[in-house]
Design a protein around this motif. Structure first.
Motif, PDB file in Angstrom:
ATOM      1  N   UNK A 100      26.228  -6.959   1.193  1.00 48.65           N
ATOM      2  CA  UNK A 100      25.899  -7.279  -0.196  1.00 48.65           C
ATOM      3  C   UNK A 100      27.007  -6.839  -1.138  1.00 48.65           C
ATOM      4  N   UNK A 101      27.547  -5.651  -0.903  1.00 49.10           N
ATOM      5  CA  UNK A 101      28.634  -5.162  -1.755  1.00 49.10           C
ATOM      6  C   UNK A 101      29.868  -6.055  -1.620  1.00 49.10           C
ATOM      7  N   UNK A 102      30.175  -6.450  -0.392  1.00 49.82           N
ATOM      8  CA  UNK A 102      31.316  -7.339  -0.177  1.00 49.82           C
ATOM      9  C   UNK A 102      31.101  -8.696  -0.824  1.00 49.82           C
ATOM     10  N   UNK A 103      29.899  -9.253  -0.649  1.00 50.85           N
ATOM     11  CA  UNK A 103      29.617 -10.558  -1.241  1.00 50.85           C
ATOM     12  C   UNK A 103      29.715 -10.485  -2.760  1.00 50.85           C
ATOM     13  N   UNK A 104      29.221  -9.381  -3.358  1.00 50.98           N
ATOM     14  CA  UNK A 104      29.335  -9.210  -4.800  1.00 50.98           C
ATOM     15  C   UNK A 104      30.772  -9.156  -5.255  1.00 50.98           C
ATOM     16  N   UNK A 105      31.603  -8.417  -4.505  1.00 49.88           N
ATOM     17  CA  UNK A 105      33.023  -8.349  -4.867  1.00 49.88           C
ATOM     18  C   UNK A 105      33.692  -9.711  -4.750  1.00 49.88           C
ATOM     19  N   UNK A 106      33.276 -10.496  -3.755  1.00 52.52           N
ATOM     20  CA  UNK A 106      33.856 -11.826  -3.584  1.00 52.52           C
ATOM     21  C   UNK A 106      33.476 -12.740  -4.736  1.00 52.52           C
ATOM     22  N   UNK A 107      32.192 -12.827  -5.048  1.00 51.07           N
ATOM     23  CA  UNK A 107      31.733 -13.726  -6.104  1.00 51.07           C
ATOM     24  C   UNK A 107      32.188 -13.257  -7.477  1.00 51.07           C
ATOM     25  N   UNK A 108      32.208 -11.940  -7.680  1.00 49.07           N
ATOM     26  CA  UNK A 108      32.641 -11.412  -8.964  1.00 49.07           C
ATOM     27  C   UNK A 108      34.073 -11.766  -9.280  1.00 49.07           C
ATOM     28  N   UNK A 109      34.914 -11.807  -8.272  1.00 52.17           N
ATOM     29  CA  UNK A 109      36.323 -12.127  -8.511  1.00 52.17           C
ATOM     30  C   UNK A 109      36.499 -13.563  -8.991  1.00 52.17           C
ATOM     31  N   UNK A 110      35.649 -14.471  -8.525  1.00 54.65           N
ATOM     32  CA  UNK A 110      35.729 -15.856  -8.980  1.00 54.65           C
ATOM     33  C   UNK A 110      35.465 -15.968 -10.474  1.00 54.65           C
ATOM     34  N   UNK A 111      34.663 -15.049 -11.007  1.00 54.01           N
ATOM     35  CA  UNK A 111      34.351 -15.057 -12.436  1.00 54.01           C
ATOM     36  C   UNK A 111      35.397 -14.272 -13.221  1.00 54.01           C
ATOM     37  N   UNK A 112      35.697 -13.061 -12.755  1.00 51.19           N
ATOM     38  CA  UNK A 112      36.571 -12.167 -13.518  1.00 51.19           C
ATOM     39  C   UNK A 112      38.013 -12.664 -13.531  1.00 51.19           C
ATOM     40  N   UNK A 113      38.490 -13.242 -12.419  1.00 51.39           N
ATOM     41  CA  UNK A 113      39.871 -13.715 -12.381  1.00 51.39           C
ATOM     42  C   UNK A 113      40.187 -14.713 -13.484  1.00 51.39           C
ATOM     43  N   UNK A 114      39.457 -15.834 -13.569  1.00 52.12           N
ATOM     44  CA  UNK A 114      39.704 -16.765 -14.677  1.00 52.12           C
ATOM     45  C   UNK A 114      39.458 -16.152 -16.055  1.00 52.12           C
ATOM     46  N   UNK A 115      38.462 -15.239 -16.160  1.00 56.03           N
ATOM     47  CA  UNK A 115      38.242 -14.569 -17.445  1.00 56.03           C
ATOM     48  C   UNK A 115      39.481 -13.806 -17.893  1.00 56.03           C
ATOM     49  N   UNK A 116      40.152 -13.157 -16.923  1.00 57.15           N
ATOM     50  CA  UNK A 116      41.335 -12.375 -17.284  1.00 57.15           C
ATOM     51  C   UNK A 116      42.508 -13.275 -17.659  1.00 57.15           C
ATOM     52  N   UNK A 117      42.553 -14.502 -17.115  1.00 59.31           N
ATOM     53  CA  UNK A 117      43.582 -15.449 -17.532  1.00 59.31           C
ATOM     54  C   UNK A 117      43.327 -15.963 -18.948  1.00 59.31           C
TER      55      UNK A 117
END
Length: 474
Positions: A100-117
């Motif tokens: 669950x922690x790994x899946x959260x880190x995976x999905x969270x990056x899809x959101x946070x990465x473009x947000x940071x751009x």
């Protein structure tokens, strides 16, 4: 056209992934790291200038951010057997707290990465760190395995901000060989976390129960949030941000995935990470339940393996990068991982008769150490192709790694707690697939001689000629 990541110019890749002409900051042929020369009058972002003045401090902050995921995972590992008993759940269910922690880190990056751009690096990072602290505190109060799985998912979603933005900041500051070296330096700093985390976790279990581990992680999260707020400046200037919303982010990612070589490095890194995480997920049960070692012995062995990974990573950054082709070093690392996985399968399946802990521990040490050649070079090679979409590219790199790792985690326990064969099978399968992706998609033999050791990104590509459209599949 040569298939090397270094042979593609920054402007062409920017246009390929975003659909708009790039606006480089500084000379197109120059590296962009803190050590790079800057032409007189070239505008420099305040965050980049600050990073050049305080390079060591920024390195430590980014190292702390990349150390947070192994801290969240590895400090908790010695407590897994205790959590199984305390929450009255089977081992496979408790391993889902890692998944669950790994899946959260995976999905969270899809959101946070473009947000940071779109919004810069600081604001999404600070928001993610605050949520991480709250979620970790909630893990310490979880009454059931199902509740713990849910809070670990939220913890992973929030913790993704540190992972993806740290890589994006490195891409903001560095290029080419310097970026590969910096990733190896980060591995040295963040590598301390998996060395000390199980040792700390084992000692915490001497004085309290597994919930105390999450209390300590909460304190670490609070401290790191304050350090980021105080010392990490913004490194993405407004003129280099993407103004589009979700649609633009998806188009950017689609353009990245259309680049066969970028996709090859992404899949190679993700599958190598799955080999690593199969070890992380299974080793507490293999070492403690199958071979009868104590939590403290497990922590010492885990720390020794982490030292091997860090040491080889430093050999990569200090001795090999700049002298040997990055693709060649990456190939060596994948070959060693494959051979170690084969040896582990033979030992755990009884091909050599009954073996003790020492030979298996030696095989795991070799496998872990070889990660120091594979992981920093896949990241560097992929990010060199994406200078103006670093957040989205970092998100795809991290998401792929964590999703594949999340799939590998429950598979290692599919046959129960009393055999290490599933761990070895998962590791060998992922190692074979990683090597296949590297050879089939990256095609390292097509790299121009000397391109990777000459400064990555300086060579002119035919597609860089005026008026010639970039080829996303090149």
């Amino acid at each position: 056209m040569p298939e090397s990541g270094q042979k593609t110019t920054q402007g062409n890749i920017s246009e390929a992934v975003s659909g708009v002409p790039s606006t480089p900051v500084g000379p197109a042929a120059a590296p962009v790291g803190p050590s790079a020369p800057v032409a007189p009058g070239t505008p420099v972002a305040p965050g980049v200038a600050a990073a050049r003045r305080a390079g060591l401090l920024v390195t430590l902050v980014l190292g702390g951010l990349t150390a947070l995921p192994p801290l969240s995972m590895d400090m908790y590992l010695p407590a897994l057997p205790e959590v199984t008993g305390a929450l009255r759940a089977p081992a496979a269910t408790i391993q889902l707290t890692l998944t669950a922690c790994l899946a959260g880190m995976a999905l969270g990056q899809l959101v946070v990465g473009p947000m940071s751009d779109k919004w810069g690096r600081r604001r999404p990072l600070l928001a993610g760190m605050v949520v991480y602290v709250l979620a970790t505190a909630a893990c310490a109060l979880a009454p059931t395995a199902e509740t713990l799985i849910g809070f670990r998912l939220l913890q992973g979603l929030a913790g993704a901000a540190g992972i993806v933005i740290a890589r994006a900041v490195v891409r903001d500051l560095y290029d080419g060989v310097e970026m590969a070296r910096f990733f190896s330096t980060l591995m040295l700093i963040s590598g301390v976390a998996p060395i000390v985390a199980p040792l700390i976790g084992g000692q915490i279990l001497r004085v309290t129960d597994w919930r105390g581990v999450f209390h300590v992680l909460t304190g670490v999260g609070v401290l790191l949030t304050l350090v980021v707020w105080r010392f990490l400046a913004e490194t993405l200037p407004p003129e280099r941000r993407h103004e589009g919303g979700v649609g633009q982010a998806l188009r950017t990612m689609r353009g990245l995935l259309a680049d066969r070589v970028f996709t090859g490095y992404t899949l190679t890194g993700g599958l190598a990470f799955a080999v690593l995480f199969a070890y992380i997920s299974a080793s507490p049960f293999v070492v403690q339940e199958i071979y009868g070692a104590s939590p403290q012995t497990f922590s010492l062995l885990f720390g020794l393996n982490s030292i091997g990974l860090v040491a080889v990573g430093q050999i990569n950054g200090k001795l090999l990068v700049g002298r040997v082709s990055l693709d060649k070093v990456l190939g060596w690392g994948l070959a060693v991982i494959l051979l170690a996985a084969i040896a582990l399968l033979l030992m755990t399946s009884g091909a050599f008769g009954k073996v003790g802990l020492a030979p298996v521990a030696a095989g795991l040490f070799v496998l872990m150490s070889a990660m120091g050649l594979a992981m920093p070079n896949t990241n560097a090679q992929a990010l060199m192709r994406t200078p103006h979409a670093a957040g989205s590219a970092s998100a795809l790199l991290g998401t792929t790694s964590f999703l594949v790792g999340a799939v590998a985690s429950p598979l290692v326990g599919i046959a129960g707690e009393h055999t290490a064969v599933p761990m070895a099978v998962v590791q060998l399968t992922c190692a074979v697939l990683a090597l296949a992706c590297f050879l089939g998609l990256c095609r390292p033999w097509q790299t121009a001689p000397g391109a990777e050791t000459a400064g990555a990104g300086k060579a002119q590509d035919p597609a860089a000629q005026p008026g010639k459209a970039p080829d996303p599949a090149a």
